[in-house]
Design a protein around this motif. Structure first.
Motif: not given
Length: 179
Positions: A10-21
């Motif tokens: 899953p793409l989430r394994t390449a991403v530590s966190d996410h933030v919106g606006g």
């Protein structure tokens, strides 16, 4: 990008966190025309690329009056509404609206490689988007899309090769258009 060379994860394994606006209220003029670039879907190029400036800017008061966040330069951004899956990287710190998510790299992931992964999954994200008037995808669904994650030392090389191929394709398309 070939999924056969690497086990899809899953793409989430390449991403530590996410933030919106978010968007400051439009009816308050002092929130707008400030000096903070404010990215919305209209600022994203069709192909993954770099955002050097935005069509609209907000003030510090506008930033504080909204759910927007200032994202550091070099942080990959992805559209989750309207132009679902379009990705770009700001070259300057930038505020984002609610249709955009900033993706922070997991350890061992190259920013150039992540941008190529985001470009690779765009058609899948578009296919998963829902909505009758405005299409969108939940960030959790987006991050669950399987992608080929290469070894850390191979990522910059893969990204550079893909950039070279993209450049050759665009140059060839330009020549064909002239003919």
């Amino acid at each position: 990008m070939s999924e056969k060379a690497y086990t899809p994860r899953p793409l989430r394994t390449a991403v530590s966190d996410h933030v919106g606006g978010g968007t400051p209220p439009r009816q308050v003029p002092s929130y707008w025309k400030g000096n903070i670039p404010w990215a919305s879907v209209k600022d994203f190029p069709e192909q993954a690329g770099v955002i050097t400036d935005t069509q609209e800017h907000i003030s510090l008061a506008g930033l504080n009056a909204s759910a927007s966040n200032v994202i550091p330069a070099g942080t990959p951004l992805v559209c989750t509404r309207m132009a679902v899956g379009r990705a770009a990287m700001p070259s300057v710190p930038i505020a984002i609206n609610q249709d955009v998510k900033a993706l922070f790299l997991a350890a061992g992931v190259s920013v150039a490689y992540l941008l190529k992964l985001l470009q690779f999954v765009q058609p899948r994200a578009e296919a998963l988007a829902v909505g009758s008037t405005v299409k969108g995808i939940r960030i959790q669904d987006y991050l669950n899309i399987d992608v080929p994650i290469a070894e850390t030392n191979a990522q910059p090389i893969i990204a550079a090769v893909l950039d070279t191929l993209d450049t050759a394709i665009h140059e060839t398309e330009a020549i064909i258009a002239k003919l």
